[in-house]
Design a protein around this motif. Structure first.
Motif, PDB file in Angstrom:
ATOM      1  N   GLY A  54      40.749  40.104  56.691  1.00  0.00           N
ATOM      2  CA  GLY A  54      40.993  38.706  56.500  1.00  0.00           C
ATOM      3  C   GLY A  54      40.942  37.849  57.804  1.00  0.00           C
ATOM      4  O   GLY A  54      41.464  36.779  57.772  1.00  0.00           O
ATOM      5  N   ASN A  57      39.451  34.072  57.201  1.00  0.00           N
ATOM      6  CA  ASN A  57      40.187  33.042  56.950  1.00  0.00           C
ATOM      7  C   ASN A  57      41.334  32.736  57.991  1.00  0.00           C
ATOM      8  O   ASN A  57      41.852  31.614  58.239  1.00  0.00           O
ATOM      9  CB  ASN A  57      40.689  33.375  55.746  1.00  0.00           C
ATOM     10  CG  ASN A  57      39.697  32.942  54.535  1.00  0.00           C
ATOM     11  OD1 ASN A  57      39.476  31.856  54.372  1.00  0.00           O
ATOM     12  ND2 ASN A  57      39.287  33.913  53.895  1.00  0.00           N
ATOM     13  N   THR A  58      41.789  33.911  58.559  1.00  0.00           N
ATOM     14  CA  THR A  58      43.047  33.723  59.381  1.00  0.00           C
ATOM     15  C   THR A  58      42.552  32.933  60.818  1.00  0.00           C
ATOM     16  O   THR A  58      43.369  32.162  61.247  1.00  0.00           O
ATOM     17  CB  THR A  58      43.464  35.405  59.924  1.00  0.00           C
ATOM     18  OG1 THR A  58      43.731  36.024  58.825  1.00  0.00           O
ATOM     19  CG2 THR A  58      44.505  34.997  60.930  1.00  0.00           C
ATOM     20  N   GLY A 240      46.533  37.842  57.776  1.00  0.00           N
ATOM     21  CA  GLY A 240      45.358  38.361  57.444  1.00  0.00           C
ATOM     22  C   GLY A 240      45.264  39.553  56.435  1.00  0.00           C
ATOM     23  O   GLY A 240      44.660  39.518  55.721  1.00  0.00           O
ATOM     24  N   ILE A 243      45.423  38.633  52.801  1.00  0.00           N
ATOM     25  CA  ILE A 243      44.021  38.302  52.333  1.00  0.00           C
ATOM     26  C   ILE A 243      43.012  39.284  52.437  1.00  0.00           C
ATOM     27  O   ILE A 243      42.365  39.481  51.402  1.00  0.00           O
ATOM     28  CB  ILE A 243      43.331  37.202  53.510  1.00  0.00           C
ATOM     29  CG1 ILE A 243      44.401  35.949  53.467  1.00  0.00           C
ATOM     30  CG2 ILE A 243      41.908  36.794  53.268  1.00  0.00           C
ATOM     31  CD1 ILE A 243      43.810  34.869  54.817  1.00  0.00           C
ATOM     32  N   MET A 244      43.342  40.451  53.255  1.00  0.00           N
ATOM     33  CA  MET A 244      42.479  41.812  53.110  1.00  0.00           C
ATOM     34  C   MET A 244      42.792  42.279  51.787  1.00  0.00           C
ATOM     35  O   MET A 244      41.683  42.825  51.233  1.00  0.00           O
ATOM     36  CB  MET A 244      42.828  42.620  54.146  1.00  0.00           C
ATOM     37  CG  MET A 244      42.316  43.849  54.038  1.00  0.00           C
ATOM     38  SD  MET A 244      43.031  45.276  55.058  1.00  0.00           S
ATOM     39  CE  MET A 244      44.748  45.660  54.141  1.00  0.00           C
ATOM     40  N   THR A 247      40.766  40.707  49.285  1.00  0.00           N
ATOM     41  CA  THR A 247      39.197  40.575  49.439  1.00  0.00           C
ATOM     42  C   THR A 247      39.044  42.123  48.793  1.00  0.00           C
ATOM     43  O   THR A 247      37.929  42.347  48.196  1.00  0.00           O
ATOM     44  CB  THR A 247      38.924  40.625  50.865  1.00  0.00           C
ATOM     45  OG1 THR A 247      39.272  39.634  51.546  1.00  0.00           O
ATOM     46  CG2 THR A 247      37.374  40.791  51.110  1.00  0.00           C
ATOM     47  N   LYS A 373      46.727  28.841  51.181  1.00  0.00           N
ATOM     48  CA  LYS A 373      46.286  29.128  52.604  1.00  0.00           C
ATOM     49  C   LYS A 373      46.948  27.972  53.464  1.00  0.00           C
ATOM     50  O   LYS A 373      47.268  28.311  54.455  1.00  0.00           O
ATOM     51  CB  LYS A 373      44.797  28.909  52.733  1.00  0.00           C
ATOM     52  CG  LYS A 373      44.077  30.203  51.884  1.00  0.00           C
ATOM     53  CD  LYS A 373      42.540  30.211  51.962  1.00  0.00           C
ATOM     54  CE  LYS A 373      41.970  31.383  51.159  1.00  0.00           C
ATOM     55  NZ  LYS A 373      40.388  31.008  51.342  1.00  0.00           N
ATOM     56  N   PRO A 378      49.356  33.470  52.046  1.00  0.00           N
ATOM     57  CA  PRO A 378      48.103  34.130  51.413  1.00  0.00           C
ATOM     58  C   PRO A 378      48.446  35.077  50.446  1.00  0.00           C
ATOM     59  O   PRO A 378      47.882  35.799  49.997  1.00  0.00           O
ATOM     60  CB  PRO A 378      47.404  34.875  52.840  1.00  0.00           C
ATOM     61  CG  PRO A 378      48.477  34.607  53.868  1.00  0.00           C
ATOM     62  CD  PRO A 378      49.329  33.598  53.486  1.00  0.00           C
ATOM     63  N   THR A 382      46.957  37.400  47.099  1.00  0.00           N
ATOM     64  CA  THR A 382      46.966  38.881  47.031  1.00  0.00           C
ATOM     65  C   THR A 382      47.596  39.221  45.613  1.00  0.00           C
ATOM     66  O   THR A 382      47.196  40.116  44.792  1.00  0.00           O
ATOM     67  CB  THR A 382      47.907  39.716  47.972  1.00  0.00           C
ATOM     68  OG1 THR A 382      47.512  39.222  49.379  1.00  0.00           O
ATOM     69  CG2 THR A 382      47.911  41.192  47.905  1.00  0.00           C
TER      70      THR A 382
END
Length: 498
Positions: A54, A57-58, A240, A243-244, A247, A373, A378, A382
């Motif tokens: 992530g 975006n981070t 992040g 976010i990971m 993703t 965000k 974030p 998730t």
């Protein structure tokens, strides 16, 4: 708006080349070979989703806070990324025999070796490409993308025309991998391929390596060990990692169906499904072009007093234009399908309108995701992504009981649709000012239902009726949204003059 157009060229041109090759691949590859091609990329996307952590975006988010030095943020992010992917490469190369066995690729171990390096270089290039976007170097960003796709295309064409239709020196003895060092010989590597899909993968590796060389000056100039901040690295990873996971969830939504269809139905069916799925991903082209130009400015606008109204306007414009795009593509899919993929792949044509609508929902979700965000939450994304994954797993579980490829397709639409609904109601509770305009929400719902109905009707009628219905839809939308489009044109002119 001008930035969006330039970024769109850099995104759309490579995609157009890829779609041109889609016809080429489906003509010259067997369906089981195309299945292998799509499966390898499906597996690699899952790995890249994990390795990216992530950080893109981070990077955008920490720059928008304006409390950190730009070079410190970039250097820290790149060094963290390099450490992660270097660790991955070392572990992967030393575990290759086990990995190919688990994935069922004992006869294609050389492809895994190629993808280790594709993943390494592609992941390493994420932040430098983001740096170009942040610094509004749209032309350079576009040139790099175009150069990469041209190099990849040249290598594919050369290898498909220069080597035999079946690999000359390859046998199934490939399952016993020679020493890794032998793969550093290009000719040995190419001649070890057991089918033509290897040419595509090799061309991709060259393209990925080229991309790295093109962004290397940015890394050389902007990255410094002295600017690495351990404290900032910890904060970036904390931001992040959620976010990971989001993703990874997205990658599962995108690829689980193809991975299962290959292993549960057949390679032939997965080849057809994957080819039609790629046509449906036309909508992702629109989403990506829109996102590339808009996302950095979303964060810049986050501190302004009119930010919520600005986000509403952008999201509404995205949906309206996206629905027009959907009607024009899906409403005429039967007319130009033959130009995109070979006839033997048309078995799965029925998934295209369903998957494409799912992609539109995904685009809406991406636009709405700005809310969690900008408040540094974030983890909300998730949680919502996990809801989407659970729905995807549910539908694919049903598919294992009732082996019909339509079930995973509806699962994709339901998953992304559910994610939009959850995020919308959360946003409505958190950002009441933004979500209080129910009139626009209802207009979007009406436009969406009409578009979906229109696509179904269009494909069951003659071309004259089809064109009339689509033209009528465009006229109605243009009339009802004339003020919106006029305002959009004026803003574009103003930006251009400035």
């Amino acid at each position: 708006m001008i930035q969006t157009i330039v970024y769109s060229i850099g995104t759309i041109f490579p995609k157009i080349i890829n779609y041109a090759f889609l016809k080429f691949f489906t003509k010259y590859l067997k369906r089981e070979e195309f299945s292998l091609y799509s499966d390898m990329y499906a597996l690699s996307f899952l790995v890249i989703a994990f390795l990216s952590f992530g950080l893109e975006n981070t990077y955008f988010r920490f720059l928008s806070k304006k409390t950190y030095n730009k070079k410190v943020v970039f250097s820290t992010g790149v060094i963290v990324q390099l450490f992660i992917i270097s660790f991955f490469l070392i572990i992967s190369v030393n575990s290759i025999k086990y990995l190919v066995s688990i994935a069922g690729y004992k006869n294609h171990s050389e492809y895994f070796f190629l993808f280790f390096f594709i993943i390494f270089f592609d992941t390493l290039c994420i932040l430098p490409m983001a740096w170009l976007r942040v610094n509004e170097k749209a032309i350079k960003y576009t040139i790099i993308n175009i150069v990469n796709i041209l190099i990849q295309s040249i290598f594919i064409i050369y290898m498909f025309t220069s080597y035999n239709s079946t690999t000359t020196n390859a046998t199934n003895s490939n399952s016993n991998i020679p020493l890794i060092k032998s793969y550093f010989s290009i000719f040995e590597l190419v001649n070890s391929f057991t089918d033509k899909t290897g040419y595509i993968f090799f061309a991709n590796m060259i393209s990925s390596l080229t991309n790295f060389f093109l962004v290397f000056p940015i890394l050389l100039k902007e990255v410094s060990l002295k600017k690495f901040s351990k404290i900032l690295a910890q904060k970036m990873l904390c931001y992040g990692i959620p976010i990971m996971f989001g993703t990874i969830a997205f990658s599962l939504n995108e690829n689980l169906d193809k991975i299962l269809i290959k292993r549960w139905l057949s390679d032939e069916m997965n080849g057809s499904y994957s080819a039609c799925y790629k046509i449906a991903s036309f909508m992702s082209l629109y989403i990506r072009a829109f996102r590339l130009g808009i996302e950095p400015f979303f964060f810049k606008k986050s501190e302004d007093s009119d930010a919520r109204h600005y986000y509403e306007e952008i999201t509404y414009i995205f949906v309206i234009i996206g629905l027009i795009f959907y009607v024009l593509i899906c409403g005429n899919i039967s007319m130009f399908l033959g130009f995109l993929i070979d006839k033997k792949y048309h078995v799965a044509i029925s998934i295209i309108p369903i998957i494409m609508m799912g992609y539109l929902f995904l685009g809406i979700y991406i636009n709405l995701s700005i809310f969690y965000k900008i408040i540094d939450k974030p983890i909300i994304g998730t949680y919502i992504s996990l809801i989407g994954v659970l729905i995807t797993i549910l539908f694919n579980g049903i598919f294992l009981l009732i082996p019909s490829f339509m079930i995973p397709a509806w699962g994709t639409l339901t998953s992304y649709g559910s994610m939009v609904l959850v995020l919308y109601f959360w946003s409505k509770k958190k950002f009441t000012k933004f979500c209080s305009r129910d009139k626009k929400t209802w207009k979007i719902i009406v436009y969406l239902l009409i578009a979906f109905f229109l696509v179904i009707v269009s494909n069951k009628n003659k071309i004259e009726i089809r064109i009339f219905l689509q033209f009528l839809y465009l006229i109605i939308v243009s009339f009802l949204e004339r003020k919106l489009f006029t305002r959009l044109v004026r803003k574009s002119k103003k930006e251009y003059l400035n």
